[in-house]
Structures are given as structure tokens and as C-alpha cells.
Design a protein around this motif. Structure first.
Motif, PDB file in Angstrom:
ATOM      1  N   HIS A 152       0.273   8.652 -19.614  1.00 40.84           N
ATOM      2  CA  HIS A 152       0.899   9.622 -19.112  1.00 40.84           C
ATOM      3  C   HIS A 152       2.371   9.171 -18.726  1.00 40.84           C
ATOM      4  N   GLY A 153       2.768   7.992 -18.925  1.00 40.74           N
ATOM      5  CA  GLY A 153       3.996   7.684 -18.604  1.00 40.74           C
ATOM      6  C   GLY A 153       4.020   6.738 -17.258  1.00 40.74           C
ATOM      7  N   SER A 154       3.038   6.871 -16.492  1.00 36.74           N
ATOM      8  CA  SER A 154       2.870   6.090 -15.063  1.00 36.74           C
ATOM      9  C   SER A 154       2.980   4.684 -15.521  1.00 36.74           C
ATOM     10  N   VAL A 155       3.579   3.965 -14.540  1.00 42.28           N
ATOM     11  CA  VAL A 155       3.955   2.653 -14.613  1.00 42.28           C
ATOM     12  C   VAL A 155       3.070   1.916 -13.316  1.00 42.28           C
ATOM     13  N   LEU A 156       2.719   0.467 -14.190  1.00 44.26           N
ATOM     14  CA  LEU A 156       1.806  -0.164 -12.949  1.00 44.26           C
ATOM     15  C   LEU A 156       2.280  -1.711 -13.254  1.00 44.26           C
ATOM     16  N   PHE A 157       2.279  -2.169 -12.077  1.00 42.63           N
ATOM     17  CA  PHE A 157       2.535  -3.609 -11.965  1.00 42.63           C
ATOM     18  C   PHE A 157       1.092  -4.473 -11.748  1.00 42.63           C
ATOM     19  N   GLU A 158       1.137  -5.509 -12.491  1.00 45.62           N
ATOM     20  CA  GLU A 158      -0.059  -6.695 -12.083  1.00 45.62           C
ATOM     21  C   GLU A 158       0.565  -7.660 -11.172  1.00 45.62           C
ATOM     22  N   ARG A 159      -0.287  -8.065 -10.288  1.00 47.21           N
ATOM     23  CA  ARG A 159       0.002  -9.317  -9.655  1.00 47.21           C
ATOM     24  C   ARG A 159      -1.055 -10.170 -10.087  1.00 47.21           C
ATOM     25  N   LEU A 214       0.266   0.922  -8.503  1.00 46.41           N
ATOM     26  CA  LEU A 214       0.960   1.999  -9.294  1.00 46.41           C
ATOM     27  C   LEU A 214       2.305   2.270  -8.732  1.00 46.41           C
ATOM     28  N   LEU A 215       3.172   2.375  -9.774  1.00 41.37           N
ATOM     29  CA  LEU A 215       4.880   2.683  -9.052  1.00 41.37           C
ATOM     30  C   LEU A 215       4.666   4.166  -8.552  1.00 41.37           C
ATOM     31  N   HIS A 216       5.241   4.396  -7.574  1.00 43.16           N
ATOM     32  CA  HIS A 216       5.603   5.711  -7.053  1.00 43.16           C
ATOM     33  C   HIS A 216       6.189   6.659  -8.095  1.00 43.16           C
ATOM     34  N   ASP A 217       6.059   7.790  -8.158  1.00 39.99           N
ATOM     35  CA  ASP A 217       6.747   8.648  -9.116  1.00 39.99           C
ATOM     36  C   ASP A 217       8.039   8.796  -8.878  1.00 39.99           C
ATOM     37  N   HIS A 218       8.573   8.690  -7.733  1.00 40.99           N
ATOM     38  CA  HIS A 218       9.835   9.081  -7.375  1.00 40.99           C
ATOM     39  C   HIS A 218      10.732   7.691  -7.860  1.00 40.99           C
ATOM     40  N   ASP A 219      10.127   6.488  -8.011  1.00 37.62           N
ATOM     41  CA  ASP A 219      10.973   5.553  -8.499  1.00 37.62           C
ATOM     42  C   ASP A 219      11.058   5.521 -10.067  1.00 37.62           C
ATOM     43  N   LEU A 220      10.446   6.362 -10.665  1.00 34.81           N
ATOM     44  CA  LEU A 220      10.247   6.084 -12.359  1.00 34.81           C
ATOM     45  C   LEU A 220      11.847   5.995 -12.956  1.00 34.81           C
ATOM     46  N   ASP A 221      12.731   6.776 -12.324  1.00 36.85           N
ATOM     47  CA  ASP A 221      14.099   6.801 -12.904  1.00 36.85           C
ATOM     48  C   ASP A 221      14.769   5.687 -12.587  1.00 36.85           C
ATOM     49  N   GLY A 222      14.733   4.886 -11.372  1.00 32.79           N
ATOM     50  CA  GLY A 222      15.100   3.388 -11.126  1.00 32.79           C
ATOM     51  C   GLY A 222      14.432   2.543 -11.934  1.00 32.79           C
ATOM     52  N   PHE A 223      13.150   2.842 -12.348  1.00 34.45           N
ATOM     53  CA  PHE A 223      12.423   1.615 -13.184  1.00 34.45           C
ATOM     54  C   PHE A 223      13.168   1.565 -14.616  1.00 34.45           C
ATOM     55  N   THR A 224      13.501   3.040 -15.139  1.00 37.39           N
ATOM     56  CA  THR A 224      14.187   2.774 -16.626  1.00 37.39           C
ATOM     57  C   THR A 224      15.688   2.410 -16.562  1.00 37.39           C
TER      58      THR A 224
END
Length: 213
Positions: free
Chosen positions: A118-125, A153-163
């Protein structure tokens, strides 16, 4: 875990737990779910009281079965997870260095990055998750040692910053995330349905309890 909570556990060790009443949504908000919310499968009402939010954050733990809970005094309140047990915000610190902070206000250092269908970004620690289970509660029955890996899970408001800090391939699910100078993390694909098993957590303790009856 707060001292007052540990004292309550010692005084009343056998208080029945509850499930279904508290949910962590995909934006890192704690939500209270009354009986109507539970019957309808609704996420519930966001908690706005800052002191209560802080109390939940400080007493948020994981049990030996991978179920996350809030220790509310002597009572364990199991948490329904809309997606993952952690939700992070991405920001730029002084000098432009990127930071990740989880919903409890603690830093989250990533070891790997995933993108689901779905395009969600996840980070593993990959390091032990000391934010979720600390050494001073090792004597509390049924609390697990820190997991070998945890996921946020990365907050969806930060997806633009991620890209802005990622080099994406045409499929949108592979590429590289430029985390820090000299530190690039490859993007890996993952199916949302596989995330709980991959990171050993139970998304719905309520459903798990019903299934075990």
C-alpha cells in the motif's frame, strides 16, 4: 514502568486483564474504545489528556507472547494495534540530519526499511527494544525480554519527507533511503499481512483471546 505501577502490581498481583478497550492507531494516537466501538469494530475516541498519554507511554510493554499492553496500575490493558506497535515521525534536526521519534517521544534508530503493497513505510530496529521492555521490570511475571527486532510505521504525513531522501526504482517498493551521511538503507518489499509474524507481535490480543477460548 512507573514506581507507583510496580507497587500496585506487588499489592494486587492477580487483577484480571482486559482486552479491546485501548487501540494504537496508524498515526500513533492512543484511542479508548467503549463497548459500542468494540461491537462495531470502530477505532474509538482519541485520548487528548496529556498526563494520561504520558502515563500510557511510560507503562507500555510487551508480554512473552508478543502482545503489547498498558500496565494501568495493577491491571494489564492489552492494546489493539491498527498496524505496528510503534509509529514514528521523521524530521530534520539542526544541520539537516534526519531523526526518527516514536509515539512515546523516544528516538528510533533504523537498521532496515520496508515498503508494503500500500506504499506504507516501515522501519526495523534490530537492536534490543529498550523503550518497550526495560530491565527494571524483569521481575514482573510474563513480561518478555526485549525483542530481537522491532518495527515502526512511518506516519503518513511524513511520506513526502521520506521520498525527498529516497531514491526509488520504478516499482516504488525498491531503492535506497539516505538516512545519514555515508549510511544508505536499501528499501525492501514486505506484505502487510506478513509484518506481525516477521516482527513477532500480536495485532489484536482481543481476537487472540477469543480464538483461545
Amino acid at each position: 514502568m512507573d514506581d507507583i505501577v510496580k507497587q500496585a502490581l506487588a499489592r494486587w498481583p492477580n487483577v484480571p486483564h482486559c482486552t479491546g478497550w485501548l487501540l494504537l492507531d496508524a498515526r500513533g494516537h492512543w484511542r479508548l474504545r467503549d463497548e459500542a466501538d468494540q461491537a462495531q469494530g470502530a477505532p474509538g475516541t482519541p485520548i487528548r489528556h496529556e498526563a494520561l498519554i504520558g502515563f500510557i507511554n511510560r507503562n507500555y510493554e510487551r508480554d512473552a507472547n508478543g502482545q503489547w499492553f498498558f500496565q494501568n496500575g495493577p491491571q494489564r490493558v492489552y492494546v489493539e494495534l491498527e498496524y505496528t506497535p510503534w509509529v514514528v515521525r521523521l524530521a530534520s534536526a539542526n544541520g539537516g540530519a534526519l531523526t526518527l521519534t516514536d509515539q512515546t517521544g523516544q528516538p528510533f534508530e533504523p537498521a532496515a526499511v520496508y515498503v508494503d503493497e500500500h506504499g506504507s513505510v516501515l522501519f526495523e530496529r534490530a537492536l534490543p527494544d529498550t523503550a518497550g521492555a526495560s530491565a527494571d521490570v524483569a521481575d514482573v511475571a510474563d513480561v518478555a525480554a526485549p525483542a530481537p527486532a522491532s518495527v515502526a510505521l512511518l506516519h503518513d504525513h511524513d511520506l513526502d519527507g521520506f521520498t525527498e531522501h529516497a531514491t526509488l526504482a520504478e516499482d516504488g517498493a525498491s531503492g535506497t533511503f539516505h538516512w545519514r551521511a555515508g549510511s544508505a538503507l536499501p528499501l525492501q518489499s514486505i506484505a502487510r499481512a506478513d509484518v506481525p509474524a516477521r516482527f513477532a507481535f500480536v495485532p489484536s490480543p482481543e481476537q487472540a483471546e477469543k480464538a483461545a477460548r
